[in-house]
Scaffold this motif. Structure first.
Motif, short mmCIF file in Angstrom:
data_model
loop_
_atom_site.label_atom_id
_atom_site.label_comp_id
_atom_site.label_asym_id
_atom_site.label_seq_id
_atom_site.Cartn_x
_atom_site.Cartn_y
_atom_site.Cartn_z
N UNK A 187 -11.74 -1.94 5.17
CA UNK A 187 -11.90 -2.41 6.55
C UNK A 187 -12.82 -3.62 6.65
N UNK A 188 -12.87 -4.18 7.83
CA UNK A 188 -13.77 -5.28 8.15
C UNK A 188 -15.22 -4.82 7.98
N UNK A 189 -16.00 -5.61 7.24
CA UNK A 189 -17.42 -5.29 7.10
C UNK A 189 -17.76 -4.26 6.04
N UNK B 74 -7.80 -0.15 8.77
CA UNK B 74 -8.23 -1.16 9.74
C UNK B 74 -7.58 -2.51 9.41
N UNK B 75 -8.35 -3.56 9.15
CA UNK B 75 -7.74 -4.83 8.77
C UNK B 75 -6.91 -4.66 7.49
N UNK B 76 -7.30 -3.71 6.63
CA UNK B 76 -6.51 -3.41 5.44
C UNK B 76 -5.13 -2.90 5.79
N UNK B 77 -5.01 -2.17 6.91
CA UNK B 77 -3.70 -1.72 7.38
C UNK B 77 -2.85 -2.87 7.90
N UNK B 78 -3.51 -3.87 8.49
CA UNK B 78 -2.76 -5.07 8.91
C UNK B 78 -2.26 -5.83 7.68
N UNK B 79 -3.11 -5.94 6.66
CA UNK B 79 -2.70 -6.58 5.42
C UNK B 79 -1.51 -5.83 4.81
N UNK B 80 -1.54 -4.49 4.87
CA UNK B 80 -0.43 -3.69 4.35
C UNK B 80 0.87 -4.03 5.07
N UNK B 81 0.83 -4.12 6.39
CA UNK B 81 2.03 -4.43 7.16
C UNK B 81 2.58 -5.82 6.79
N UNK B 82 1.66 -6.80 6.67
CA UNK B 82 2.09 -8.14 6.34
C UNK B 82 2.68 -8.24 4.95
N UNK B 83 2.08 -7.52 3.99
CA UNK B 83 2.58 -7.54 2.62
C UNK B 83 3.94 -6.86 2.52
N UNK B 84 4.10 -5.73 3.19
CA UNK B 84 5.37 -5.00 3.14
C UNK B 84 6.49 -5.84 3.75
N UNK B 85 6.19 -6.58 4.80
CA UNK B 85 7.20 -7.42 5.43
C UNK B 85 7.57 -8.62 4.54
N UNK B 86 6.61 -9.09 3.76
CA UNK B 86 6.82 -10.28 2.93
C UNK B 86 7.39 -9.96 1.55
N UNK B 87 6.90 -8.87 0.93
CA UNK B 87 7.24 -8.57 -0.46
C UNK B 87 7.59 -7.09 -0.63
N UNK B 88 8.80 -6.76 -0.29
CA UNK B 88 9.22 -5.37 -0.42
C UNK B 88 9.28 -4.91 -1.87
N UNK B 89 9.31 -5.86 -2.82
CA UNK B 89 9.30 -5.48 -4.23
C UNK B 89 7.93 -4.95 -4.65
N UNK B 90 6.90 -5.28 -3.88
CA UNK B 90 5.56 -4.83 -4.23
C UNK B 90 5.21 -3.48 -3.61
N UNK B 91 5.78 -3.17 -2.45
CA UNK B 91 5.37 -1.98 -1.68
C UNK B 91 6.56 -1.06 -1.49
N UNK C 99 -13.66 5.55 10.01
CA UNK C 99 -13.63 5.61 8.54
C UNK C 99 -13.57 7.08 8.09
N UNK C 100 -12.44 7.75 8.32
CA UNK C 100 -12.36 9.18 7.99
C UNK C 100 -12.48 9.47 6.50
N UNK C 101 -12.18 8.47 5.65
CA UNK C 101 -12.35 8.68 4.21
C UNK C 101 -13.82 8.83 3.85
N UNK C 102 -14.71 8.42 4.73
CA UNK C 102 -16.16 8.59 4.54
C UNK C 102 -16.63 9.91 5.14
N UNK C 103 -16.21 10.20 6.36
CA UNK C 103 -16.69 11.40 7.05
C UNK C 103 -16.00 12.68 6.59
#
Length: 262
Positions: A29-31, A95-112, A239-243
């Motif tokens: 995530x951001x920060x 968070x922002x990592x989930x936005x990156x995931x969406x962008x990558x999946x749309x761009x490179x389906x061979x990767x995801x 950040x549920x992976x923390x809590x």
């Protein structure tokens, strides 16, 4: 500590689990830096190859001058995965990592081949909201906004524990340049149309106490993808992976097994 020298900023990354196993990639995530996932790593199945990295402007990765675009953040991890020879990963973005995931999946389906969208949205906030945050950080530093940010990140019960202060310190030691750069990337992103065109296994995870990306936003985003699933972690914030690391790890494990990954 490993550094990938790619065409762009040098990225710090780490590999855990079985280096020859099926790849699972994490974007934080951001920060925060890749330590965001420290508590879930030991309790995930160890047959997978877990790849974590610090996005530009965060952790031990390079911090180029901003503002950043979401396209640049997506391109960074695309180049990292090509550098590592990764194909068909399960991509977990928070968070922002989930936005990156969406962008990558749309761009490179061979990767995801499948993805987990945790505490995120296809669009988060408004341009005006992010412009105000950038201006406030520029004027007074991240510490000036730390309290309201951390109230959105964590439940009140977690904020009363000693562990909370590690995350407080991580946030306020984040560079202004990297933080504001990524704020600009979020501000300019609306993935509603490209995400609604995705056809891959997808899981949404939300925290009931999340003040940054509330459960309804996560559910609306994951519902853009036909056949997707949604899990709510009660008593956790942004950040549920923390809590709630045990619950988070179990949800991830179940998803990985359901995909027959590896």
């Amino acid at each position: 500590m490993r550094i990938a020298e790619i065409d762009g900023p040098r990225l710090h990354y780490r590999i855990d689990g079985n280096p020859d196993g099926a790849p699972v990639v994490f974007a934080n995530s951001l920060g925060t830096d890749l330590r965001l996932w420290d508590q879930v790593m030991p309790i995930l199945p160890q047959e997978y190859c877990y790849i974590r990295y610090d996005k530009r402007g965060h952790g031990l990765s390079d911090c180029p001058e901003g503002p950043y675009s979401m396209g640049a953040l997506v391109s960074d991890v695309e180049k990292l995965l090509d550098f590592l020879g990764v194909k068909d990963c399960v991509f977990v973005g928070l968070s922002i990592g989930g936005m990156i995931a969406q962008g990558l999946a749309a761009k490179r389906m061979d990767l995801v081949r499948a993805m987990v969208l945790s505490n995120t949205g296809a669009k988060i906030g408004t341009r005006e909201m992010w412009a105000d945050r950038i201006a406030a950080v520029d004027a007074g530093g991240i510490e000036a906004l730390a309290d309201p940010i951390l109230e959105r990140w964590f439940s009140k019960s977690f904020r009363d524990t000693p562990a909370f202060w590690a995350w407080h310190n991580m946030l306020i030691r984040q560079t202004k340049t990297g933080y504001m750069g990524c704020c600009s990337a979020i501000a300019g992103t609306d993935f509603i149309t490209p995400t609604s065109g995705l056809r891959l296994p997808a899981l949404g995870i939300a925290g009931s106490e999340d003040g940054s990306t509330p459960p309804d936003l996560v559910r609306e985003t994951i519902d853009l993808i036909p056949g997707s699933d949604f899990k709510l972690i009660r008593g956790a914030g942004h950040l549920p992976c923390v809590e709630k690391p045990e619950e988070y790890a179990q949800i991830l494990t179940d998803f990985l097994k359901a995909q027959g990954h590896g």
